[in-house]
Motif scaffolding. Structure first.
Motif, mmCIF file in Angstrom:
data_model
loop_
_atom_site.group_PDB
_atom_site.id
_atom_site.type_symbol
_atom_site.label_atom_id
_atom_site.label_comp_id
_atom_site.label_asym_id
_atom_site.label_seq_id
_atom_site.Cartn_x
_atom_site.Cartn_y
_atom_site.Cartn_z
ATOM 1 N N ILE A 192 0.434 -0.949 0.101
ATOM 2 C CA ILE A 192 -0.482 -0.315 -0.174
ATOM 3 C C ILE A 192 0.999 0.843 -0.441
ATOM 4 O O ILE A 192 0.492 2.459 -1.251
ATOM 5 C CB ILE A 192 -1.043 -0.190 0.999
ATOM 6 C CG1 ILE A 192 -2.010 -1.273 0.688
ATOM 7 C CG2 ILE A 192 -1.997 1.680 1.288
ATOM 8 C CD1 ILE A 192 -3.080 -1.798 2.051
ATOM 9 N N VAL A 193 1.795 0.762 0.761
ATOM 10 C CA VAL A 193 2.927 2.414 1.287
ATOM 11 C C VAL A 193 3.321 2.578 -0.173
ATOM 12 O O VAL A 193 3.786 4.224 -0.779
ATOM 13 C CB VAL A 193 3.683 2.406 2.158
ATOM 14 C CG1 VAL A 193 5.121 2.994 1.979
ATOM 15 C CG2 VAL A 193 3.375 2.811 3.480
ATOM 16 N N LEU A 194 4.626 1.648 -1.485
ATOM 17 C CA LEU A 194 4.559 1.546 -1.840
ATOM 18 C C LEU A 194 3.853 2.771 -3.442
ATOM 19 O O LEU A 194 3.846 3.119 -4.485
ATOM 20 C CB LEU A 194 4.992 0.586 -2.357
ATOM 21 C CG LEU A 194 6.647 -0.245 -1.868
ATOM 22 C CD1 LEU A 194 7.440 -1.272 -2.597
ATOM 23 C CD2 LEU A 194 8.033 1.540 -2.122
ATOM 24 N N ILE A 195 2.487 2.134 -3.675
ATOM 25 C CA ILE A 195 1.673 1.913 -4.536
ATOM 26 C C ILE A 195 0.858 3.708 -4.026
ATOM 27 O O ILE A 195 1.151 4.670 -5.197
ATOM 28 C CB ILE A 195 0.213 1.380 -4.359
ATOM 29 C CG1 ILE A 195 0.875 -0.263 -4.636
ATOM 30 C CG2 ILE A 195 -0.950 1.740 -5.204
ATOM 31 C CD1 ILE A 195 -0.541 -1.374 -4.801
ATOM 32 N N VAL A 196 1.141 4.446 -2.923
ATOM 33 C CA VAL A 196 0.941 5.837 -2.627
ATOM 34 C C VAL A 196 1.977 6.368 -3.320
ATOM 35 O O VAL A 196 1.787 7.569 -3.955
ATOM 36 C CB VAL A 196 0.494 5.758 -1.047
ATOM 37 C CG1 VAL A 196 0.202 7.198 -1.041
ATOM 38 C CG2 VAL A 196 -0.477 5.428 -0.643
ATOM 39 N N ILE A 197 2.973 6.065 -2.808
ATOM 40 C CA ILE A 197 4.835 6.626 -3.062
ATOM 41 C C ILE A 197 4.646 6.840 -4.630
ATOM 42 O O ILE A 197 4.888 7.994 -5.162
ATOM 43 C CB ILE A 197 5.450 6.440 -3.107
ATOM 44 C CG1 ILE A 197 5.777 5.654 -0.836
ATOM 45 C CG2 ILE A 197 6.663 6.308 -3.442
ATOM 46 C CD1 ILE A 197 6.681 5.544 -0.389
ATOM 47 N N GLY A 251 4.329 10.059 -6.875
ATOM 48 C CA GLY A 251 5.079 10.397 -8.182
ATOM 49 C C GLY A 251 4.404 11.021 -9.337
ATOM 50 O O GLY A 251 5.451 11.968 -10.334
ATOM 51 N N ALA A 252 4.021 9.714 -9.736
ATOM 52 C CA ALA A 252 3.144 9.877 -11.065
ATOM 53 C C ALA A 252 2.803 11.517 -11.324
ATOM 54 O O ALA A 252 2.192 12.345 -12.368
ATOM 55 C CB ALA A 252 2.397 8.900 -11.176
ATOM 56 N N LEU A 253 2.092 12.010 -10.136
ATOM 57 C CA LEU A 253 1.394 12.760 -10.140
ATOM 58 C C LEU A 253 1.990 14.037 -10.046
ATOM 59 O O LEU A 253 1.724 15.465 -11.331
ATOM 60 C CB LEU A 253 0.246 13.195 -9.301
ATOM 61 C CG LEU A 253 -1.084 12.116 -8.636
ATOM 62 C CD1 LEU A 253 -2.495 12.606 -7.543
ATOM 63 C CD2 LEU A 253 -2.325 12.632 -10.008
ATOM 64 N N VAL A 254 2.990 13.843 -9.511
ATOM 65 C CA VAL A 254 4.046 15.238 -9.869
ATOM 66 C C VAL A 254 4.729 15.396 -10.797
ATOM 67 O O VAL A 254 4.770 15.996 -11.390
ATOM 68 C CB VAL A 254 5.186 15.318 -8.620
ATOM 69 C CG1 VAL A 254 5.880 15.590 -8.505
ATOM 70 C CG2 VAL A 254 4.800 14.608 -7.166
#
Length: 362
Positions: A158-163, A167-170
């Protein structure tokens, strides 16, 4: 007054004058360091021995006639000043050539540690006795490890998916090639984290089982005791896997030799807190003369594990297809998995722990 006492290492009867009480010296027979005890005031009283000359108990023993003739021996000037070696059991420094560790009592042969030659029947017998006596705690620590693994693995994903999404949004639009690179990095990080969780919990379980085999009563908190060894465990496991794989490629036999030569490295990490390279070096010593016995142990265990698999396949093949039959197949499958994870795997890990304990005189 004369002090008469026995060496605590070899039981040689020694005597000296009472003014030497509290001084350290080497036993003249075994050479081990001993401490002269204080004089016992009651020693001058009638103790019921006929023919004992009381003058002997009152006459001081000249130092040149006692075992202290060479003077007291300080630790820094005596056995600690000699060439040293590490006791293979407790890791304490002892004189090279010692026949016995003065710290843990480990028996050495000709100054060199020699592993105990194990017997397959005795390994299974001791494992079964320990397993029966500690069934609840052994299964309990494995259940706790499974639950913690699932929770930690899910949270990690979950944490890696959120990161990743952040990152994709940024970054906005990413080129396909760059996306593949990021995906590969994400996958590698995920695998490393998952295996770190596995090794961390495995070390905790192994530490728990090792204490159980020694007759101690560890708590479930031992599951969190693998932290100090985690980094070395990961690196050693990578080296072990590469060596084992290379051995399998070389006509299989070298791979089996590597496996049965170095398998105790994880136990040596937690038992003696060794550096990684030393864990492999000591593994060779521990398994010296025991590789074939361990091959038989694991061959028998593999055969035992194949029995429930065979029974499951036979029962599944005999069930006709249909609604109720499919439910029965699922129940059989989950029952089989529960049996493997709650009974067979804990017994197998305990078997390895007992094997290591037997080889190292524990």
């Amino acid at each position: 007054m004369t002090i008469e006492f026995s060496c605590s290492h070899c039981n040689k009867v020694l005597k000296t004058s009472d003014d030497k009480a509290g001084r350290r010296a080497k036993c003249p027979q075994c050479g081990e360091p001993i401490l002269v005890p204080a004089a016992d005031p009651s020693a001058s009283m009638d103790d019921g021995f006929d023919g004992f000359d009381p003058l002997d108990s009152e006459s001081p023993v000249p130092e040149d006639q006692s075992f202290l003739a060479e003077g007291p021996v300080r630790e820094e000037d005596s056995f600690l000043a000699e060439a040293q070696m590490d006791c293979p059991m407790c890791g304490e420094s002892i004189p090279t050539g010692s026949k016995r560790c003065q710290h843990c009592g480990e028996t050495l042969q000709a100054g060199e540690w020699v592993p105990r030659k194990i017997k397959v029947g005795e390994i299974f017998s001791r494992t079964w006795e320990v397993y029966k006596a500690n069934l609840g705690s052994i299964i309990g620590i494995h259940i706790l490890a499974y639950v913690l693994y699932v929770v930690a693995a899910v949270l990690t994903v979950i944490v890696l998916i959120v990161i990743g999404f952040a990152g994709a949004l940024v970054l906005g639009q990413i080129e396909p090639g760059l996306m593949i690179v990021f995906g590969a990095i994400f996958y590698i990080i995920l695998i490393l984290l998952i295996y770190s969780i596995v090794f961390y919990l495995m070390l905790g379980v192994m530490n728990f089982l090792l204490k159980v085999v020694r007759g101690e009563h560890p708590g479930m908190g031992e599951i969190f005791s693998g932290g100090p060894f985690l980094g070395r465990m990961v690196l050693c496991s990578i080296v072990f896997l590469l060596a084992y794989t290379a051995g399998l490629i070389c006509l299989i036999i070298p791979g089996l030799i590597v496996a049965f030569m170095f398998w105790p490295y994880a136990y040596l990490l937690i038992d003696r807190n060794l550096p990684g390279i030393d864990a492999f070096t000591e593994s060779r010593k521990v398994t010296n003369g025991n590789k074939f016995s361990m091959f038989l142990v694991y061959l028998i265990m593999a055969g035992v594990m194949m029995v429930p698999y065979g029974v499951l396949l036979i029962m599944m093949s005999s069930i006709q297809q249909g609604g109720p039959a499919q439910v029965l197949v699922l129940l059989m499958f989950f029952g089989f998995m529960a049996f493997v994870y709650l009974m067979v795997i804990p017994f197998s890990m305990l078997l390895s722990t007992v094997s290591y304990a037997e080889m190292t005189y524990q």
